[in-house]
Design a protein around this motif. Structure first.
Motif, PDB file in Angstrom:
ATOM      1  N   ALA A 158      -1.482  -2.730  -7.208  1.00  0.00           N
ATOM      2  CA  ALA A 158      -0.429  -2.145  -6.390  1.00  0.00           C
ATOM      3  C   ALA A 158      -0.548  -0.627  -6.335  1.00  0.00           C
ATOM      4  CB  ALA A 158       0.942  -2.547  -6.945  1.00  0.00           C
ATOM      5  N   VAL A 159      -0.894  -0.007  -7.463  1.00  0.00           N
ATOM      6  CA  VAL A 159      -1.023   1.447  -7.503  1.00  0.00           C
ATOM      7  C   VAL A 159      -2.163   1.917  -6.609  1.00  0.00           C
ATOM      8  CG1 VAL A 159      -1.615   3.408  -8.973  1.00  0.00           C
ATOM      9  CG2 VAL A 159       0.011   1.709  -9.784  1.00  0.00           C
ATOM     10  N   VAL A 160      -3.287   1.215  -6.667  1.00  0.00           N
ATOM     11  CA  VAL A 160      -4.437   1.586  -5.822  1.00  0.00           C
ATOM     12  C   VAL A 160      -4.084   1.429  -4.343  1.00  0.00           C
ATOM     13  CG1 VAL A 160      -6.784   0.945  -5.174  1.00  0.00           C
ATOM     14  CG2 VAL A 160      -6.162   1.094  -7.587  1.00  0.00           C
ATOM     15  N   LEU A 161      -3.408   0.337  -3.996  1.00  0.00           N
ATOM     16  CA  LEU A 161      -3.005   0.132  -2.601  1.00  0.00           C
ATOM     17  C   LEU A 161      -2.050   1.228  -2.138  1.00  0.00           C
ATOM     18  CD1 LEU A 161      -2.492  -3.741  -2.418  1.00  0.00           C
ATOM     19  CD2 LEU A 161      -4.316  -2.399  -1.373  1.00  0.00           C
ATOM     20  N   GLU A 162      -1.181   1.671  -3.027  1.00  0.00           N
ATOM     21  CA  GLU A 162      -0.282   2.760  -2.673  1.00  0.00           C
ATOM     22  C   GLU A 162      -1.058   4.033  -2.372  1.00  0.00           C
ATOM     23  OE1 GLU A 162       2.340   3.198  -5.954  1.00  0.00           O
ATOM     24  OE2 GLU A 162       3.186   1.179  -5.769  1.00  0.00           O
ATOM     25  N   GLY A 163      -2.126   4.251  -3.119  1.00  0.00           N
ATOM     26  CA  GLY A 163      -2.872   5.500  -2.999  1.00  0.00           C
ATOM     27  C   GLY A 163      -3.639   5.646  -1.702  1.00  0.00           C
ATOM     28  N   PHE A 164      -4.156   4.546  -1.153  1.00  0.00           N
ATOM     29  CA  PHE A 164      -4.985   4.722   0.038  1.00  0.00           C
ATOM     30  C   PHE A 164      -4.581   3.852   1.230  1.00  0.00           C
ATOM     31  CE2 PHE A 164      -7.136   1.128  -1.934  1.00  0.00           C
ATOM     32  CZ  PHE A 164      -7.531   0.351  -0.862  1.00  0.00           C
ATOM     33  N   LEU A 165      -3.555   2.997   1.071  1.00  0.00           N
ATOM     34  CA  LEU A 165      -3.201   2.124   2.178  1.00  0.00           C
ATOM     35  C   LEU A 165      -1.716   2.210   2.526  1.00  0.00           C
ATOM     36  CD1 LEU A 165      -4.270  -0.021   4.154  1.00  0.00           C
ATOM     37  CD2 LEU A 165      -3.673  -1.760   2.451  1.00  0.00           C
TER      38      LEU A 165
END
Length: 358
Positions: A158-165
């Motif tokens: 979820a954190v990675v998706l927040e960062g780039f998507l």
């Protein structure tokens, strides 16, 4: 841990997601779910070997790819890039040591599991010892799967998706983190429940191929943007010459085996003596890993599959850890945005490296 303000900074400095990008993302998600559901509907079995063991039909390439994908989750994508930025290639020891424990799984553990004709590892313990052993191990396996494997994987995903998507859609993506986690879990659970182990290993195999191709592309693009190996070495050496503190911190970034007292806290003897204990548990007795082997077509496939996974485990040092080092070099060369100078921002930046250096 990535903090909310850093996630928002990564989103503001992130990718410009266009219609084609959204189409590719949607196509991939729909394709994975459809593949998993198709595998379940094709098998049409909800119990025994058909559901938990994929009908005992898995071949060694599928087992090897599935083992790799099961191990490499978003936790590794985030943490290995971060480790490469902070301590260099030292964390790669764990990836290469995994190959040796996979050999143990292939040569010693897999034959026992296959010949016992069990569906799960708790079943094996019941046959070998007693019912209480099975019950205790089942409880431990469930708790570890929920709080270690699933919990951290869903959160970091979820954190990675927040960062780039997701940051391209809303201003405060962290406010929707719980919804993101529930969505990820729901999509994954849909085809897993319908298709059983067959759906899991098929989707994991596809995801492994996509993951390897994407990671190799990121590494190659970043490597070329940094100017090649000589330029990377020169940049690291220049940073190390700035002060004794910097020399201690980054002087061995490109060295895997570290001496006693190294800043990484990973001297060679601690890895050599400590990892086998954890490695044997994880690769040879953890339910989420061994289940792929239990679904093998025969004993030969059960033994070759882990060997193939061990061969693939050579790659993470170069395509997961090294990009973190390259990220550090690109920051030093002023090729990446200032937001990346905060070490906590590196996981987001490393996952955006391909676009950032173009």
């Amino acid at each position: 841990m990535l903090e909310p303000e850093l996630v928002k900074a990564g989103a503001r400095a992130g990718l410009n997601i266009g219609p084609i990008d959204w189409f590719v993302i949607a196509f991939y998600i729909v394709g994975i779910v459809a593949l998993g559901c198709w595998a379940g509907w094709r098998r049409r079995s909800t119990e025994g070997a058909g559901y938990f063991l994929a009908g005992k039909s898995l071949t060694w390439p599928i087992i090897g790819l599935a083992l790799f994908s099961t191990n490499i989750s978003t936790i590794h994508l985030v943490s290995l890039a971060q480790a490469g930025y902070d301590t260099g290639l030292a964390m790669g020891n764990f990836e290469w040591m995994a190959a040796f424990t996979l050999i143990c799984l292939s040569l010693f553990f897999a034959p026992f599991y296959i010949r016992s004709k069990v569906a799960t590892l708790p079943d094996f313990l019941e046959k070998r010892y007693c019912r209480p052993c099975r019950d205790w191990f089942a409880v431990i396996s469930i708790l570890s799967a929920i709080f270690i494997h699933l919990g951290f994987s869903l959160y970091t995903g979820a954190v990675v998706l927040e960062g780039f998507l997701i940051g391209n859609l809303v201003d405060n993506p962290e406010d929707y983190r719980m919804y993101t986690i529930i969505t990820i879990a729901g999509i994954t659970g849909l085809y897993t429940i319908i298709g059983g182990l067959m759906a899991v290993v098929l989707t994991e195999s596809v995801q492994t191929i996509v993951l390897l191709i994407g990671s190799i592309c990121i590494t190659v693009i970043g490597y070329n943007a940094a100017g090649g190996w000589d330029a990377i070495q020169a940049t690291i050496a220049g940073m190390a010459s700035e002060s004794p503190e910097m020399a201690d911190k980054v002087g061995r970034h490109l060295t895997i085996l570290r001496p006693h007292g190294d800043a990484s806290d990973l001297p060679w003897y601690s890895v050599l003596l400590g990892y086998p204990v954890l490695g044997l548990w994880y690769w040879c007795t953890d339910q989420t890993i061994v289940q792929r082997v239990l679904g093998a077509k025969d004993e030969n496939h059960a033994r070759v599959g882990p060997l193939f996974a061990g061969f693939i485990k050579i790659l993470p040092v170069f395509i997961f850890v090294l990009p973190g080092v390259i990220c550090l070099v690109l920051i030093q060369q002023n090729e990446l945005a200032p937001a990346a100078t905060n070490p906590k921002m590196v996981p987001v930046q490393a996952n955006r490296l391909a676009a950032a250096v173009e």
